[in-house]
Write a protein that holds these residues in place. Structure first.
Motif, PDB file in Angstrom:
ATOM      1  N   ALA A 143      -9.405  -5.372  -0.758  1.00  0.00           N
ATOM      2  CA  ALA A 143      -8.014  -5.028  -1.040  1.00  0.00           C
ATOM      3  C   ALA A 143      -7.843  -4.832  -2.539  1.00  0.00           C
ATOM      4  N   THR A 144      -6.757  -4.175  -2.903  1.00  0.00           N
ATOM      5  CA  THR A 144      -6.468  -3.998  -4.318  1.00  0.00           C
ATOM      6  C   THR A 144      -6.337  -5.375  -4.983  1.00  0.00           C
ATOM      7  N   PRO A 145      -6.860  -5.529  -6.195  1.00  0.00           N
ATOM      8  CA  PRO A 145      -6.900  -6.851  -6.839  1.00  0.00           C
ATOM      9  C   PRO A 145      -5.559  -7.242  -7.437  1.00  0.00           C
ATOM     10  N   ALA A 146      -5.481  -8.474  -7.964  1.00  0.00           N
ATOM     11  CA  ALA A 146      -4.302  -8.914  -8.699  1.00  0.00           C
ATOM     12  C   ALA A 146      -4.063  -7.924  -9.846  1.00  0.00           C
ATOM     13  N   PRO A 147      -2.791  -7.636 -10.163  1.00  0.00           N
ATOM     14  CA  PRO A 147      -1.591  -8.373  -9.771  1.00  0.00           C
ATOM     15  C   PRO A 147      -0.928  -7.895  -8.480  1.00  0.00           C
ATOM     16  N   THR A 148      -1.634  -7.186  -7.590  1.00  0.00           N
ATOM     17  CA  THR A 148      -1.029  -6.803  -6.323  1.00  0.00           C
ATOM     18  C   THR A 148      -1.142  -7.953  -5.329  1.00  0.00           C
ATOM     19  N   HIS A 149      -0.458  -7.811  -4.193  1.00  0.00           N
ATOM     20  CA  HIS A 149      -0.527  -8.814  -3.144  1.00  0.00           C
ATOM     21  C   HIS A 149      -1.749  -8.632  -2.244  1.00  0.00           C
ATOM     22  N   GLY A 150      -2.666  -7.752  -2.648  1.00  0.00           N
ATOM     23  CA  GLY A 150      -3.901  -7.605  -1.888  1.00  0.00           C
ATOM     24  C   GLY A 150      -4.697  -8.880  -1.798  1.00  0.00           C
ATOM     25  N   VAL A 151      -4.677  -9.686  -2.855  1.00  0.00           N
ATOM     26  CA  VAL A 151      -5.429 -10.944  -2.831  1.00  0.00           C
ATOM     27  C   VAL A 151      -4.831 -11.912  -1.817  1.00  0.00           C
ATOM     28  N   SER A 152      -3.518 -11.876  -1.631  1.00  0.00           N
ATOM     29  CA  SER A 152      -2.902 -12.724  -0.614  1.00  0.00           C
ATOM     30  C   SER A 152      -3.242 -12.239   0.792  1.00  0.00           C
TER      31      SER A 152
ATOM     32  N   THR B 184       1.032  -0.061   3.849  1.00  0.00           N
ATOM     33  CA  THR B 184       2.392   0.232   4.279  1.00  0.00           C
ATOM     34  C   THR B 184       3.371  -0.084   3.171  1.00  0.00           C
ATOM     35  N   PRO B 185       4.422   0.722   2.981  1.00  0.00           N
ATOM     36  CA  PRO B 185       5.589   0.236   2.242  1.00  0.00           C
ATOM     37  C   PRO B 185       6.246  -0.883   3.051  1.00  0.00           C
ATOM     38  N   GLY B 186       7.209  -1.566   2.446  1.00  0.00           N
ATOM     39  CA  GLY B 186       7.916  -2.578   3.215  1.00  0.00           C
ATOM     40  C   GLY B 186       8.252  -3.845   2.482  1.00  0.00           C
ATOM     41  N   GLY B 187       8.186  -3.849   1.170  1.00  0.00           N
ATOM     42  CA  GLY B 187       8.625  -5.001   0.414  1.00  0.00           C
ATOM     43  C   GLY B 187       7.836  -6.254   0.702  1.00  0.00           C
ATOM     44  N   ALA B 188       8.548  -7.359   0.814  1.00  0.00           N
ATOM     45  CA  ALA B 188       7.889  -8.652   1.011  1.00  0.00           C
ATOM     46  C   ALA B 188       7.141  -8.729   2.327  1.00  0.00           C
ATOM     47  N   ASN B 189       7.411  -7.827   3.262  1.00  0.00           N
ATOM     48  CA  ASN B 189       6.701  -7.842   4.549  1.00  0.00           C
ATOM     49  C   ASN B 189       5.462  -6.956   4.577  1.00  0.00           C
ATOM     50  N   GLN B 190       5.135  -6.326   3.466  1.00  0.00           N
ATOM     51  CA  GLN B 190       3.922  -5.511   3.451  1.00  0.00           C
ATOM     52  C   GLN B 190       2.694  -6.331   3.823  1.00  0.00           C
TER      53      GLN B 190
ATOM     54  N   ALA C 152      -1.495  -7.748   7.592  1.00  0.00           N
ATOM     55  CA  ALA C 152      -2.297  -8.805   8.217  1.00  0.00           C
ATOM     56  C   ALA C 152      -2.267  -8.675   9.744  1.00  0.00           C
ATOM     57  N   GLN C 153      -1.119  -8.337  10.314  1.00  0.00           N
ATOM     58  CA  GLN C 153      -1.021  -8.207  11.769  1.00  0.00           C
ATOM     59  C   GLN C 153      -1.834  -7.026  12.288  1.00  0.00           C
ATOM     60  N   VAL C 154      -1.754  -5.891  11.597  1.00  0.00           N
ATOM     61  CA  VAL C 154      -2.534  -4.721  12.016  1.00  0.00           C
ATOM     62  C   VAL C 154      -4.024  -5.004  11.893  1.00  0.00           C
ATOM     63  N   LEU C 155      -4.416  -5.628  10.794  1.00  0.00           N
ATOM     64  CA  LEU C 155      -5.827  -5.971  10.611  1.00  0.00           C
ATOM     65  C   LEU C 155      -6.302  -6.949  11.677  1.00  0.00           C
ATOM     66  N   ALA C 156      -5.475  -7.925  12.028  1.00  0.00           N
ATOM     67  CA  ALA C 156      -5.874  -8.893  13.052  1.00  0.00           C
ATOM     68  C   ALA C 156      -6.144  -8.185  14.374  1.00  0.00           C
TER      69      ALA C 156
ATOM     70  N   ARG D 146      11.098  -2.014   9.363  1.00  0.00           N
ATOM     71  CA  ARG D 146      11.089  -0.851   8.469  1.00  0.00           C
ATOM     72  C   ARG D 146       9.703  -0.641   7.861  1.00  0.00           C
ATOM     73  N   SER D 147       8.711  -0.698   8.718  1.00  0.00           N
ATOM     74  CA  SER D 147       7.333  -0.470   8.302  1.00  0.00           C
ATOM     75  C   SER D 147       7.043   1.030   8.289  1.00  0.00           C
ATOM     76  N   ALA D 148       6.095   1.442   7.463  1.00  0.00           N
ATOM     77  CA  ALA D 148       5.653   2.844   7.419  1.00  0.00           C
ATOM     78  C   ALA D 148       4.135   2.864   7.280  1.00  0.00           C
ATOM     79  N   MET D 149       3.451   2.118   8.150  1.00  0.00           N
ATOM     80  CA  MET D 149       2.005   1.948   8.089  1.00  0.00           C
ATOM     81  C   MET D 149       1.273   3.279   8.203  1.00  0.00           C
TER      82      MET D 149
END
Length: 451
Positions: free
Chosen positions: A212-221, A340-346, A351-355, A423-426
Protein backbone atom coordinates in the motif's frame (compact mmCIF):
# COMPACT_ATOMS: atom_id res chain seq x y z
CA UNK A 1 -24.73 -6.42 -11.25
CA UNK A 2 -21.17 -7.69 -10.85
CA UNK A 3 -21.02 -8.53 -14.55
CA UNK A 4 -22.28 -5.06 -15.46
CA UNK A 5 -19.48 -3.52 -13.36
CA UNK A 6 -16.73 -5.58 -15.03
CA UNK A 7 -14.67 -4.87 -18.15
CA UNK A 8 -11.85 -7.01 -19.57
CA UNK A 9 -9.76 -7.13 -22.70
CA UNK A 10 -6.32 -8.13 -24.00
CA UNK A 11 -5.15 -4.56 -24.69
CA UNK A 12 -6.17 -2.89 -21.45
CA UNK A 13 -8.94 -1.35 -19.36
CA UNK A 14 -9.64 2.27 -18.39
CA UNK A 15 -11.67 3.19 -15.29
CA UNK A 16 -12.81 6.57 -13.99
CA UNK A 17 -15.37 8.15 -11.70
CA UNK A 18 -16.70 10.08 -14.71
CA UNK A 19 -17.70 7.68 -17.53
CA UNK A 20 -16.60 10.15 -20.23
CA UNK A 21 -13.14 10.21 -18.65
CA UNK A 22 -13.04 6.40 -18.77
CA UNK A 23 -13.86 6.57 -22.48
CA UNK A 24 -11.04 9.05 -23.05
CA UNK A 25 -8.57 6.75 -21.28
CA UNK A 26 -9.79 3.77 -23.32
CA UNK A 27 -9.31 5.75 -26.54
CA UNK A 28 -5.69 6.40 -25.55
CA UNK A 29 -5.13 2.70 -24.85
CA UNK A 30 -6.75 1.76 -28.16
CA UNK A 31 -4.27 4.01 -29.99
CA UNK A 32 -1.34 2.21 -28.39
CA UNK A 33 -0.85 4.32 -25.28
CA UNK A 34 0.22 2.82 -21.97
CA UNK A 35 -1.47 2.94 -18.58
CA UNK A 36 0.24 6.23 -17.70
CA UNK A 37 -1.08 7.82 -20.90
CA UNK A 38 -4.58 6.61 -20.02
CA UNK A 39 -4.66 7.89 -16.44
CA UNK A 40 -3.17 11.29 -17.30
CA UNK A 41 -5.74 11.80 -20.07
CA UNK A 42 -8.55 10.56 -17.80
CA UNK A 43 -7.43 12.59 -14.78
CA UNK A 44 -7.16 15.83 -16.77
CA UNK A 45 -10.60 15.13 -18.24
CA UNK A 46 -11.99 14.75 -14.71
CA UNK A 47 -10.65 18.19 -13.79
CA UNK A 48 -13.19 19.42 -16.34
CA UNK A 49 -15.99 16.94 -15.74
CA UNK A 50 -15.83 16.91 -11.92
CA UNK A 51 -14.44 20.29 -10.78
CA UNK A 52 -16.13 20.00 -7.34
CA UNK A 53 -13.96 16.94 -6.69
CA UNK A 54 -10.57 17.50 -8.35
CA UNK A 55 -8.56 19.96 -10.39
CA UNK A 56 -5.38 21.89 -11.07
CA UNK A 57 -5.81 23.70 -7.74
CA UNK A 58 -5.71 20.56 -5.58
CA UNK A 59 -3.27 21.45 -2.84
CA UNK A 60 -0.40 20.39 -0.68
CA UNK A 61 -1.25 21.58 2.80
CA UNK A 62 0.19 24.56 4.69
CA UNK A 63 -0.74 27.83 6.31
CA UNK A 64 -3.12 28.95 9.01
CA UNK A 65 -5.67 26.39 10.02
CA UNK A 66 -9.26 26.97 8.91
CA UNK A 67 -11.60 24.43 7.38
CA UNK A 68 -12.82 26.72 4.57
CA UNK A 69 -12.20 30.19 3.24
CA UNK A 70 -9.00 31.94 2.16
CA UNK A 71 -6.73 30.78 4.98
CA UNK A 72 -7.60 27.16 4.19
CA UNK A 73 -6.03 27.42 0.72
CA UNK A 74 -2.56 25.96 0.27
CA UNK A 75 -0.07 25.40 -2.53
CA UNK A 76 -1.52 23.46 -5.49
CA UNK A 77 0.26 20.11 -5.75
CA UNK A 78 -1.86 18.37 -8.39
CA UNK A 79 -0.07 19.90 -11.41
CA UNK A 80 3.26 18.46 -10.24
CA UNK A 81 1.61 15.08 -9.77
CA UNK A 82 0.06 15.07 -13.25
CA UNK A 83 3.41 16.09 -14.75
CA UNK A 84 5.26 13.31 -12.91
CA UNK A 85 2.82 10.75 -14.29
CA UNK A 86 3.13 12.23 -17.77
CA UNK A 87 6.89 11.67 -17.69
CA UNK A 88 6.17 7.93 -17.80
CA UNK A 89 3.63 8.25 -20.60
CA UNK A 90 4.42 7.49 -24.23
CA UNK A 91 2.40 10.40 -25.65
CA UNK A 92 3.11 14.10 -25.22
CA UNK A 93 1.29 16.09 -22.56
CA UNK A 94 -0.34 18.13 -25.30
CA UNK A 95 -1.88 15.02 -26.83
CA UNK A 96 -3.08 13.74 -23.45
CA UNK A 97 -4.58 17.09 -22.42
CA UNK A 98 -6.33 17.68 -25.76
CA UNK A 99 -9.54 15.75 -24.89
CA UNK A 100 -9.92 17.66 -21.61
CA UNK A 101 -9.39 20.99 -23.36
CA UNK A 102 -11.96 20.04 -26.02
CA UNK A 103 -14.50 19.14 -23.33
CA UNK A 104 -13.97 22.46 -21.59
CA UNK A 105 -14.36 24.45 -24.81
CA UNK A 106 -17.09 22.51 -26.62
CA UNK A 107 -19.15 21.71 -23.54
CA UNK A 108 -20.34 18.67 -21.62
CA UNK A 109 -23.42 17.71 -19.64
CA UNK A 110 -23.21 18.42 -15.93
CA UNK A 111 -23.45 15.24 -13.86
CA UNK A 112 -26.00 14.32 -11.21
CA UNK A 113 -23.24 14.05 -8.60
CA UNK A 114 -22.02 17.49 -9.68
CA UNK A 115 -25.49 18.91 -9.05
CA UNK A 116 -25.69 17.26 -5.62
CA UNK A 117 -22.27 18.57 -4.59
CA UNK A 118 -23.09 22.05 -5.87
CA UNK A 119 -26.33 22.15 -3.87
CA UNK A 120 -24.46 21.09 -0.73
CA UNK A 121 -21.86 23.82 -1.27
CA UNK A 122 -24.06 26.61 -2.60
CA UNK A 123 -24.03 28.73 0.57
CA UNK A 124 -20.24 28.45 0.96
CA UNK A 125 -19.57 29.36 -2.67
CA UNK A 126 -22.06 32.25 -2.57
CA UNK A 127 -20.28 33.65 0.47
CA UNK A 128 -17.13 34.18 -1.60
CA UNK A 129 -18.65 34.65 -5.09
CA UNK A 130 -21.94 36.47 -4.51
CA UNK A 131 -22.22 37.44 -8.19
CA UNK A 132 -21.82 33.82 -9.31
CA UNK A 133 -19.33 32.08 -11.59
CA UNK A 134 -19.51 29.83 -14.62
CA UNK A 135 -19.77 26.94 -12.12
CA UNK A 136 -22.61 28.79 -10.35
CA UNK A 137 -24.31 30.93 -13.04
CA UNK A 138 -26.22 33.77 -11.43
CA UNK A 139 -25.27 32.16 -8.12
CA UNK A 140 -27.37 29.02 -8.63
CA UNK A 141 -26.09 25.41 -8.66
CA UNK A 142 -25.80 23.84 -12.10
CA UNK A 143 -28.48 21.26 -12.89
CA UNK A 144 -27.78 17.69 -14.01
CA UNK A 145 -27.87 17.51 -17.81
CA UNK A 146 -27.17 21.22 -18.25
CA UNK A 147 -24.51 21.88 -20.91
CA UNK A 148 -21.48 23.52 -19.33
CA UNK A 149 -18.51 25.21 -20.99
CA UNK A 150 -15.40 26.17 -19.03
CA UNK A 151 -13.15 28.20 -21.34
CA UNK A 152 -11.07 29.44 -18.44
CA UNK A 153 -10.17 25.89 -17.45
CA UNK A 154 -9.28 25.14 -21.08
CA UNK A 155 -6.90 28.10 -20.94
CA UNK A 156 -5.39 26.86 -17.66
CA UNK A 157 -4.82 23.38 -19.12
CA UNK A 158 -3.16 25.00 -22.12
CA UNK A 159 -0.80 26.86 -19.77
CA UNK A 160 0.04 23.54 -18.05
CA UNK A 161 0.94 21.98 -21.40
CA UNK A 162 3.08 24.95 -22.48
CA UNK A 163 4.71 25.85 -19.16
CA UNK A 164 4.90 22.47 -17.40
CA UNK A 165 7.10 22.95 -14.28
CA UNK A 166 6.72 26.73 -14.62
CA UNK A 167 2.92 26.53 -14.56
CA UNK A 168 2.46 28.04 -11.10
CA UNK A 169 5.11 30.70 -11.76
CA UNK A 170 3.04 32.07 -14.63
CA UNK A 171 -0.32 33.73 -15.13
CA UNK A 172 -2.37 30.98 -13.48
CA UNK A 173 -0.28 31.04 -10.32
CA UNK A 174 -0.53 34.82 -10.15
CA UNK A 175 -4.31 34.58 -10.47
CA UNK A 176 -4.50 32.02 -7.65
CA UNK A 177 -2.38 34.16 -5.31
CA UNK A 178 -4.37 37.26 -6.21
CA UNK A 179 -7.69 35.57 -5.55
CA UNK A 180 -6.55 34.32 -2.15
CA UNK A 181 -5.07 37.69 -1.18
CA UNK A 182 -8.29 39.47 -2.16
CA UNK A 183 -10.11 37.33 0.40
CA UNK A 184 -7.48 37.83 3.13
CA UNK A 185 -5.50 34.61 2.69
CA UNK A 186 -1.78 34.03 3.24
CA UNK A 187 -0.64 32.34 0.01
CA UNK A 188 2.37 34.02 -1.67
CA UNK A 189 4.18 33.83 -5.00
CA UNK A 190 7.16 32.27 -3.20
CA UNK A 191 4.94 29.49 -1.86
CA UNK A 192 4.08 28.44 -5.40
CA UNK A 193 7.72 27.51 -6.05
CA UNK A 194 7.63 24.76 -3.41
CA UNK A 195 5.44 21.88 -4.69
CA UNK A 196 7.11 18.75 -6.00
CA UNK A 197 6.12 15.20 -6.77
CA UNK A 198 8.06 12.25 -5.37
CA UNK A 199 8.08 8.55 -6.18
CA UNK A 200 8.07 6.46 -2.99
CA UNK A 201 8.43 2.75 -2.37
CA UNK A 202 5.22 1.15 -1.08
CA UNK A 203 4.81 -0.24 2.40
CA UNK A 204 4.47 -4.03 2.51
CA UNK A 205 2.58 -6.57 4.59
CA UNK A 206 4.25 -9.52 6.27
CA UNK A 207 3.29 -12.01 3.56
CA UNK A 208 5.07 -9.96 0.89
CA UNK A 209 2.04 -10.07 -1.42
CA UNK A 210 0.12 -7.01 -0.22
CA UNK A 211 1.45 -3.46 -0.55
CA UNK A 212 0.00 0.00 0.00
CA UNK A 213 1.02 3.61 -0.33
CA UNK A 214 3.32 4.51 2.60
CA UNK A 215 2.90 7.10 5.36
CA UNK A 216 1.62 9.76 5.54
CA UNK A 217 -1.29 7.99 3.79
CA UNK A 218 -3.64 5.57 5.53
CA UNK A 219 -2.16 2.72 3.49
CA UNK A 220 -0.10 1.66 6.49
CA UNK A 221 -3.28 1.31 8.55
CA UNK A 222 -4.82 -0.81 5.80
CA UNK A 223 -1.84 -3.18 6.00
CA UNK A 224 -2.25 -3.28 9.77
CA UNK A 225 -5.91 -4.23 9.39
CA UNK A 226 -5.10 -6.96 6.84
CA UNK A 227 -2.62 -8.96 8.89
CA UNK A 228 -2.18 -12.65 8.18
CA UNK A 229 -3.94 -13.70 11.37
CA UNK A 230 -7.03 -11.52 10.80
CA UNK A 231 -10.21 -13.32 9.81
CA UNK A 232 -11.98 -12.72 6.52
CA UNK A 233 -15.63 -12.43 7.62
CA UNK A 234 -17.37 -9.05 8.01
CA UNK A 235 -17.20 -9.00 11.81
CA UNK A 236 -13.54 -10.11 11.84
CA UNK A 237 -12.73 -7.29 9.41
CA UNK A 238 -14.59 -4.81 11.62
CA UNK A 239 -12.54 -5.88 14.63
CA UNK A 240 -9.28 -5.75 12.64
CA UNK A 241 -10.07 -2.30 11.23
CA UNK A 242 -10.93 -0.90 14.65
CA UNK A 243 -7.71 -2.28 16.06
CA UNK A 244 -5.72 -0.62 13.27
CA UNK A 245 -7.49 2.69 13.87
CA UNK A 246 -6.78 2.48 17.59
CA UNK A 247 -3.09 1.91 16.89
CA UNK A 248 -2.92 4.77 14.39
CA UNK A 249 -1.51 7.89 15.98
CA UNK A 250 -3.14 10.34 13.57
CA UNK A 251 -6.54 10.25 11.92
CA UNK A 252 -8.16 12.80 9.64
CA UNK A 253 -11.56 12.38 8.04
CA UNK A 254 -11.93 13.31 4.39
CA UNK A 255 -15.65 13.21 3.93
CA UNK A 256 -15.96 13.88 0.22
CA UNK A 257 -14.62 15.83 -2.74
CA UNK A 258 -12.43 13.02 -4.08
CA UNK A 259 -12.27 11.24 -7.43
CA UNK A 260 -10.27 8.39 -8.93
CA UNK A 261 -9.04 7.11 -12.29
CA UNK A 262 -7.10 3.93 -13.02
CA UNK A 263 -5.90 1.86 -15.95
CA UNK A 264 -4.11 -1.34 -16.88
CA UNK A 265 -2.43 -1.87 -20.23
CA UNK A 266 -1.49 -4.90 -22.36
CA UNK A 267 1.93 -5.16 -20.69
CA UNK A 268 0.30 -5.44 -17.26
CA UNK A 269 1.33 -1.96 -16.08
CA UNK A 270 -1.30 -0.68 -13.65
CA UNK A 271 -1.76 2.90 -12.41
CA UNK A 272 -4.28 4.41 -9.98
CA UNK A 273 -4.71 8.13 -9.31
CA UNK A 274 -6.74 9.50 -6.40
CA UNK A 275 -7.12 13.28 -6.70
CA UNK A 276 -9.13 15.44 -4.36
CA UNK A 277 -10.39 18.96 -3.72
CA UNK A 278 -11.33 17.86 -0.20
CA UNK A 279 -14.58 18.58 1.58
CA UNK A 280 -17.04 20.33 1.58
CA UNK A 281 -17.36 19.42 -2.07
CA UNK A 282 -16.12 22.73 -3.47
CA UNK A 283 -13.04 22.83 -1.24
CA UNK A 284 -12.34 26.21 0.31
CA UNK A 285 -15.32 27.78 -1.46
CA UNK A 286 -13.05 30.13 -3.45
CA UNK A 287 -13.08 29.94 -7.25
CA UNK A 288 -10.59 31.66 -9.57
CA UNK A 289 -13.22 32.72 -12.09
CA UNK A 290 -10.96 33.56 -15.05
CA UNK A 291 -9.59 30.00 -14.99
CA UNK A 292 -12.64 28.17 -13.53
CA UNK A 293 -10.40 26.79 -10.77
CA UNK A 294 -11.86 25.57 -7.47
CA UNK A 295 -9.32 26.21 -4.72
CA UNK A 296 -9.02 23.26 -2.36
CA UNK A 297 -8.86 23.52 1.44
CA UNK A 298 -6.47 20.75 2.45
CA UNK A 299 -4.13 23.26 4.05
CA UNK A 300 -6.67 24.37 6.60
CA UNK A 301 -8.05 20.96 7.49
CA UNK A 302 -4.98 18.76 7.06
CA UNK A 303 -2.45 19.86 9.64
CA UNK A 304 -2.76 19.98 13.42
CA UNK A 305 -2.55 23.40 15.11
CA UNK A 306 -0.56 22.12 18.11
CA UNK A 307 3.15 22.99 17.58
CA UNK A 308 4.12 19.89 19.57
CA UNK A 309 2.07 17.60 17.35
CA UNK A 310 4.00 15.55 14.71
CA UNK A 311 1.48 16.75 12.13
CA UNK A 312 2.07 20.46 12.80
CA UNK A 313 2.94 22.28 9.54
CA UNK A 314 6.69 22.55 8.94
CA UNK A 315 8.85 22.98 5.82
CA UNK A 316 8.79 19.81 3.74
CA UNK A 317 6.27 18.04 5.99
CA UNK A 318 3.24 16.32 4.56
CA UNK A 319 0.25 15.59 6.76
CA UNK A 320 -1.57 12.33 7.22
CA UNK A 321 -4.22 11.76 4.57
CA UNK A 322 -6.98 9.20 4.24
CA UNK A 323 -6.21 8.91 0.51
CA UNK A 324 -4.36 5.68 -0.35
CA UNK A 325 -4.15 2.85 -2.85
CA UNK A 326 -3.03 -0.78 -2.57
CA UNK A 327 -1.65 -3.60 -4.71
CA UNK A 328 -1.93 -7.35 -4.16
CA UNK A 329 -0.57 -10.49 -5.82
CA UNK A 330 -2.79 -13.58 -5.78
CA UNK A 331 -1.60 -17.11 -5.15
CA UNK A 332 -1.70 -17.72 -8.91
CA UNK A 333 0.38 -14.63 -9.69
CA UNK A 334 -2.38 -12.24 -10.71
CA UNK A 335 -1.66 -8.62 -9.81
CA UNK A 336 -4.51 -6.45 -8.54
CA UNK A 337 -4.49 -2.70 -7.83
CA UNK A 338 -7.32 -0.95 -6.01
CA UNK A 339 -8.61 1.99 -4.06
CA UNK A 340 -11.66 4.13 -3.36
CA UNK A 341 -12.58 7.69 -2.45
CA UNK A 342 -14.67 7.88 0.69
CA UNK A 343 -13.05 9.83 3.48
CA UNK A 344 -12.59 8.10 6.80
CA UNK A 345 -14.22 4.94 5.39
CA UNK A 346 -11.67 4.44 2.63
CA UNK A 347 -9.54 2.13 4.75
CA UNK A 348 -12.52 0.10 6.11
CA UNK A 349 -13.96 -0.32 2.61
CA UNK A 350 -10.60 -1.32 1.14
CA UNK A 351 -10.12 -3.80 3.98
CA UNK A 352 -13.52 -5.41 3.32
CA UNK A 353 -12.92 -5.79 -0.42
CA UNK A 354 -9.46 -7.21 0.21
CA UNK A 355 -10.82 -9.66 2.79
CA UNK A 356 -13.31 -11.01 0.25
CA UNK A 357 -10.69 -11.28 -2.49
CA UNK A 358 -8.22 -13.04 -0.20
CA UNK A 359 -10.87 -15.45 1.05
CA UNK A 360 -11.84 -16.35 -2.52
CA UNK A 361 -8.17 -16.78 -3.45
CA UNK A 362 -7.59 -19.09 -0.48
CA UNK A 363 -10.68 -21.12 -1.41
CA UNK A 364 -9.40 -22.00 -4.86
CA UNK A 365 -8.31 -18.91 -6.75
CA UNK A 366 -9.91 -15.87 -8.33
CA UNK A 367 -11.68 -15.40 -11.61
CA UNK A 368 -12.45 -12.06 -13.20
CA UNK A 369 -16.04 -12.02 -11.93
CA UNK A 370 -14.72 -12.25 -8.37
CA UNK A 371 -13.21 -8.76 -8.73
CA UNK A 372 -16.64 -7.25 -9.31
CA UNK A 373 -18.39 -9.54 -6.83
CA UNK A 374 -16.08 -8.23 -4.10
CA UNK A 375 -17.07 -4.66 -5.00
CA UNK A 376 -20.84 -5.17 -5.22
CA UNK A 377 -21.02 -7.25 -2.01
CA UNK A 378 -22.61 -5.45 0.97
CA UNK A 379 -20.43 -3.19 3.11
CA UNK A 380 -20.44 -1.85 6.61
CA UNK A 381 -19.12 1.61 7.42
CA UNK A 382 -18.30 3.86 10.35
CA UNK A 383 -20.75 6.71 10.85
CA UNK A 384 -19.74 10.27 11.79
CA UNK A 385 -21.04 9.77 15.34
CA UNK A 386 -18.85 6.69 15.82
CA UNK A 387 -21.55 4.11 15.18
CA UNK A 388 -21.65 1.42 12.51
CA UNK A 389 -24.08 0.97 9.61
CA UNK A 390 -24.43 -2.04 7.31
CA UNK A 391 -25.94 -2.23 3.85
CA UNK A 392 -28.72 -4.70 3.05
CA UNK A 393 -27.49 -8.03 1.75
CA UNK A 394 -25.55 -9.49 4.67
CA UNK A 395 -26.68 -12.94 5.78
CA UNK A 396 -28.31 -13.40 9.16
CA UNK A 397 -25.22 -14.94 10.74
CA UNK A 398 -22.93 -12.17 9.47
CA UNK A 399 -25.40 -9.53 10.67
CA UNK A 400 -25.55 -11.09 14.14
CA UNK A 401 -21.75 -11.15 14.36
CA UNK A 402 -21.49 -7.57 13.10
CA UNK A 403 -24.07 -6.50 15.69
CA UNK A 404 -22.08 -8.20 18.44
CA UNK A 405 -18.80 -6.68 17.25
CA UNK A 406 -20.35 -3.21 17.14
CA UNK A 407 -21.84 -3.66 20.63
CA UNK A 408 -18.47 -4.78 22.00
CA UNK A 409 -17.11 -1.37 21.05
CA UNK A 410 -19.90 0.49 22.79
CA UNK A 411 -22.35 1.01 19.92
CA UNK A 412 -25.95 0.59 20.97
CA UNK A 413 -27.11 -0.79 17.63
CA UNK A 414 -26.07 -1.71 14.14
CA UNK A 415 -27.86 0.69 11.80
CA UNK A 416 -29.21 -0.40 8.44
CA UNK A 417 -28.52 1.06 4.99
CA UNK A 418 -30.24 0.33 1.67
CA UNK A 419 -28.38 -1.75 -0.89
CA UNK A 420 -25.35 0.11 -2.31
CA UNK A 421 -26.12 3.21 -0.22
CA UNK A 422 -22.56 3.76 1.04
CA UNK A 423 -20.72 6.54 -0.82
CA UNK A 424 -17.92 4.29 -2.00
CA UNK A 425 -16.41 4.57 -5.50
CA UNK A 426 -14.14 1.50 -5.50
CA UNK A 427 -12.04 0.71 -8.55
CA UNK A 428 -10.04 -2.48 -9.15
CA UNK A 429 -7.71 -3.22 -12.06
CA UNK A 430 -5.98 -6.56 -12.57
CA UNK A 431 -3.85 -8.53 -15.00
CA UNK A 432 -3.66 -12.32 -15.06
CA UNK A 433 -0.69 -12.52 -17.42
CA UNK A 434 -2.91 -12.54 -20.52
CA UNK A 435 -6.04 -10.47 -19.99
CA UNK A 436 -6.56 -7.08 -18.36
CA UNK A 437 -9.64 -6.58 -16.20
CA UNK A 438 -11.27 -3.78 -14.26
CA UNK A 439 -14.33 -3.32 -12.06
CA UNK A 440 -16.08 -0.18 -10.78
CA UNK A 441 -18.44 0.46 -7.90
CA UNK A 442 -22.21 0.52 -8.60
CA UNK A 443 -22.67 2.90 -5.66
CA UNK A 444 -21.50 5.84 -7.76
CA UNK A 445 -21.59 6.68 -11.45
CA UNK A 446 -18.29 5.37 -12.78
CA UNK A 447 -17.14 3.74 -15.99
CA UNK A 448 -14.92 0.79 -16.95
CA UNK A 449 -14.11 0.24 -20.63
CA UNK A 450 -11.89 -2.43 -22.17
CA UNK A 451 -9.94 -2.42 -25.43
Amino acid sequence: MARQCLARGPRGVSLASAPVAARIGADVLARGGNAYDAVVASALAETVLLPPKCGLADVARRGELRDVGPTAVGVPGAPAGYLALAERASRTLGVLAAPAIELALEGFCWSAIGEALAVESAALVARHQPAGTRLFPDGRPLRAGEVVRLPGLALALGHLVDERDGFLAGEVGAAIVGRVRDEGGVLTDADLRTPRAEWSRPAGARDGRLHATPAPTHGVSLLDACTEDAGTGPSATLVAVRGAIARRRLSFADTSGTSMVSAVDAAGTMVAVVHSNSYPRFGSGLIVDEYDLVLANRAGRGFDPDPAHPNFPAPGRRPVTTLHAWGWETSAGWRVLGGTPGGANQMPWNAQVLARLRARDAAGGLDHDDLARAIVAPRWQHDPDGGVSAEDGFGDEDLAELRDAAADDGDAELRGLPTWAARSAMQLVAHDGTVAAGAVDPRTVGGALAV
